[in-house]
Motif scaffolding. Structure first.
Motif, PDB file in Angstrom:
ATOM      1  N   UNK A 163       4.433 -18.489  -1.118  1.00 41.70           N
ATOM      2  CA  UNK A 163       4.594 -17.060  -0.889  1.00 41.70           C
ATOM      3  C   UNK A 163       3.684 -16.702   0.273  1.00 41.70           C
ATOM      4  N   UNK A 164       4.133 -15.753   1.085  1.00 38.83           N
ATOM      5  CA  UNK A 164       3.348 -15.282   2.223  1.00 38.83           C
ATOM      6  C   UNK A 164       2.422 -14.167   1.738  1.00 38.83           C
ATOM      7  N   UNK A 165       1.168 -14.225   2.147  1.00 40.75           N
ATOM      8  CA  UNK A 165       0.198 -13.201   1.775  1.00 40.75           C
ATOM      9  C   UNK A 165      -0.260 -12.501   3.057  1.00 40.75           C
ATOM     10  N   UNK A 166      -0.093 -11.189   3.065  1.00 39.27           N
ATOM     11  CA  UNK A 166      -0.456 -10.377   4.224  1.00 39.27           C
ATOM     12  C   UNK A 166      -1.482  -9.348   3.797  1.00 39.27           C
ATOM     13  N   UNK A 167      -2.535  -9.222   4.589  1.00 46.79           N
ATOM     14  CA  UNK A 167      -3.575  -8.225   4.311  1.00 46.79           C
ATOM     15  C   UNK A 167      -3.702  -7.336   5.544  1.00 46.79           C
ATOM     16  N   UNK A 168      -3.555  -6.028   5.325  1.00 43.16           N
ATOM     17  CA  UNK A 168      -3.734  -5.041   6.391  1.00 43.16           C
ATOM     18  C   UNK A 168      -4.629  -3.936   5.840  1.00 43.16           C
ATOM     19  N   UNK A 169      -5.887  -3.959   6.221  1.00 41.88           N
ATOM     20  CA  UNK A 169      -6.838  -2.998   5.664  1.00 41.88           C
ATOM     21  C   UNK A 169      -7.017  -3.257   4.185  1.00 41.88           C
ATOM     22  N   UNK A 170      -6.752  -2.243   3.376  1.00 43.84           N
ATOM     23  CA  UNK A 170      -6.869  -2.406   1.920  1.00 43.84           C
ATOM     24  C   UNK A 170      -5.524  -2.732   1.279  1.00 43.84           C
ATOM     25  N   UNK A 171      -4.486  -2.871   2.085  1.00 42.26           N
ATOM     26  CA  UNK A 171      -3.142  -3.150   1.574  1.00 42.26           C
ATOM     27  C   UNK A 171      -2.889  -4.660   1.572  1.00 42.26           C
ATOM     28  N   UNK A 172      -2.475  -5.175   0.417  1.00 41.51           N
ATOM     29  CA  UNK A 172      -2.157  -6.597   0.285  1.00 41.51           C
ATOM     30  C   UNK A 172      -0.697  -6.712  -0.133  1.00 41.51           C
ATOM     31  N   UNK A 173       0.003  -7.633   0.518  1.00 38.41           N
ATOM     32  CA  UNK A 173       1.406  -7.878   0.182  1.00 38.41           C
ATOM     33  C   UNK A 173       1.616  -9.351  -0.124  1.00 38.41           C
ATOM     34  N   UNK A 174       2.505  -9.613  -1.072  1.00 32.66           N
ATOM     35  CA  UNK A 174       2.973 -10.966  -1.375  1.00 32.66           C
ATOM     36  C   UNK A 174       4.445 -10.940  -1.035  1.00 32.66           C
ATOM     37  N   UNK A 175       4.818 -11.666   0.019  1.00 27.82           N
ATOM     38  CA  UNK A 175       6.145 -11.530   0.619  1.00 27.82           C
ATOM     39  C   UNK A 175       6.362 -10.056   0.930  1.00 27.82           C
ATOM     40  N   UNK A 176       7.419  -9.435   0.371  1.00 26.81           N
ATOM     41  CA  UNK A 176       7.691  -8.021   0.648  1.00 26.81           C
ATOM     42  C   UNK A 176       7.161  -7.092  -0.443  1.00 26.81           C
ATOM     43  N   UNK A 177       6.433  -7.623  -1.411  1.00 22.80           N
ATOM     44  CA  UNK A 177       5.929  -6.828  -2.543  1.00 22.80           C
ATOM     45  C   UNK A 177       4.503  -6.352  -2.286  1.00 22.80           C
ATOM     46  N   UNK A 178       4.259  -5.090  -2.584  1.00 20.45           N
ATOM     47  CA  UNK A 178       2.911  -4.537  -2.511  1.00 20.45           C
ATOM     48  C   UNK A 178       2.146  -4.902  -3.778  1.00 20.45           C
ATOM     49  N   UNK A 179       0.906  -5.336  -3.601  1.00 17.28           N
ATOM     50  CA  UNK A 179       0.032  -5.562  -4.750  1.00 17.28           C
ATOM     51  C   UNK A 179      -0.567  -4.194  -5.087  1.00 17.28           C
ATOM     52  N   UNK A 180      -0.242  -3.692  -6.288  1.00 18.63           N
ATOM     53  CA  UNK A 180      -0.655  -2.335  -6.652  1.00 18.63           C
ATOM     54  C   UNK A 180      -1.852  -2.302  -7.607  1.00 18.63           C
ATOM     55  N   UNK A 181      -2.142  -3.421  -8.238  1.00 14.98           N
ATOM     56  CA  UNK A 181      -3.320  -3.521  -9.107  1.00 14.98           C
ATOM     57  C   UNK A 181      -3.732  -4.987  -9.142  1.00 14.98           C
ATOM     58  N   UNK A 182      -5.034  -5.221  -9.116  1.00 14.02           N
ATOM     59  CA  UNK A 182      -5.524  -6.603  -9.048  1.00 14.02           C
ATOM     60  C   UNK A 182      -6.465  -6.933 -10.194  1.00 14.02           C
ATOM     61  N   UNK A 183      -6.669  -8.219 -10.339  1.00 14.57           N
ATOM     62  CA  UNK A 183      -7.720  -8.776 -11.196  1.00 14.57           C
ATOM     63  C   UNK A 183      -7.666  -8.339 -12.656  1.00 14.57           C
ATOM     64  N   UNK A 184      -6.495  -8.374 -13.246  1.00 12.62           N
ATOM     65  CA  UNK A 184      -6.394  -8.151 -14.691  1.00 12.62           C
ATOM     66  C   UNK A 184      -6.710  -9.501 -15.326  1.00 12.62           C
ATOM     67  N   UNK A 185      -7.921  -9.621 -15.818  1.00 12.61           N
ATOM     68  CA  UNK A 185      -8.414 -10.898 -16.332  1.00 12.61           C
ATOM     69  C   UNK A 185      -7.767 -11.256 -17.666  1.00 12.61           C
ATOM     70  N   UNK A 186      -7.419 -12.518 -17.798  1.00  7.96           N
ATOM     71  CA  UNK A 186      -6.845 -13.065 -19.029  1.00  7.96           C
ATOM     72  C   UNK A 186      -7.630 -14.331 -19.377  1.00  7.96           C
ATOM     73  N   UNK A 187      -7.499 -14.774 -20.616  1.00  6.20           N
ATOM     74  CA  UNK A 187      -8.189 -16.002 -21.031  1.00  6.20           C
ATOM     75  C   UNK A 187      -7.785 -17.194 -20.166  1.00  6.20           C
ATOM     76  N   UNK A 188      -6.541 -17.209 -19.731  1.00  2.39           N
ATOM     77  CA  UNK A 188      -6.016 -18.377 -19.020  1.00  2.39           C
ATOM     78  C   UNK A 188      -5.605 -18.058 -17.590  1.00  2.39           C
ATOM     79  N   UNK A 189      -6.248 -17.057 -16.994  1.00  2.00           N
ATOM     80  CA  UNK A 189      -5.950 -16.753 -15.600  1.00  2.00           C
ATOM     81  C   UNK A 189      -6.115 -15.292 -15.273  1.00  2.00           C
ATOM     82  N   UNK A 190      -5.278 -14.836 -14.347  1.00  2.35           N
ATOM     83  CA  UNK A 190      -5.377 -13.458 -13.852  1.00  2.35           C
ATOM     84  C   UNK A 190      -3.986 -12.941 -13.497  1.00  2.35           C
TER      85      UNK A 190
END
Length: 154
Positions: free
Chosen positions: A115-142
């Motif tokens: 997957x392509x990861x693009x960062x522009x300022x505080x905006x992060x995209x994975x392919x064409x999807x905007x990352x809207x919330x990050x770092x939801x921690x789980x026992x086996x990952x994120x």
């Protein structure tokens, strides 16, 4: 006094155990991933996403699935192999936190493609999807929440 400490210790352990959850349980608890959870079940990936991992999941919300053309989700739920390919395209082996994601240009998915990861300022995209919330921690990952279902090229 010892009895009090023993009971307090058990309560503390119980509270900690209640807070800890794997990727699937965390997605279920969030309430905004009903379609994703149904798809994970239909594709037979529940056991995998409950395993020790660790995994990083770019998790599309119910609204993201609703953006797909009419009938797409229903069709995918009837085609477990195609569904599995799409879902594993949203998963990266290892625990990649937001601070790490911004250093990457791409990431290899469990499906096999990058997957392509693009960062522009505080905006992060994975392919064409905007990352809207990050770092939801789980026992086996994120989990990182995205606003669009991403599709593998092949």
């Amino acid at each position: 006094m010892k009895r009090f400490l023993s009971v307090f210790g058990l309560l503390a352990v119980s509270a900690f155990a209640a807070q800890a959850a794997d990727i699937v349980d965390t997605a279920v608890s969030a309430g905004s991933f009903k379609t994703l959870v149904a798809a994970v079940k239909a594709a037979g990936l529940v056991e995998t996403l409950k395993s020790p991992g660790p995994f990083t999941v770019f998790a599309p919300t119910d609204e993201a699935f609703a953006k797909l053309p009419a009938g797409t989700v229903e069709g995918l739920l009837k085609d477990p192999e195609k569904l599995k390919k799409i879902l594993t395209y949203h998963v990266v082996a290892g625990k990649v936190m937001a601070a790490d994601v911004v250093k990457l240009k791409s990431a290899k998915t469990v499906e096999g493609e990058n997957v392509k990861i693009t960062v522009a300022g505080s905006k992060v995209m994975v392919n064409q999807a905007n990352v809207v919330k990050t770092d939801i921690a789980c026992d086996n990952g994120v989990i990182h929440v995205i606003d669009t279902v991403i599709m593998p090229k092949k």
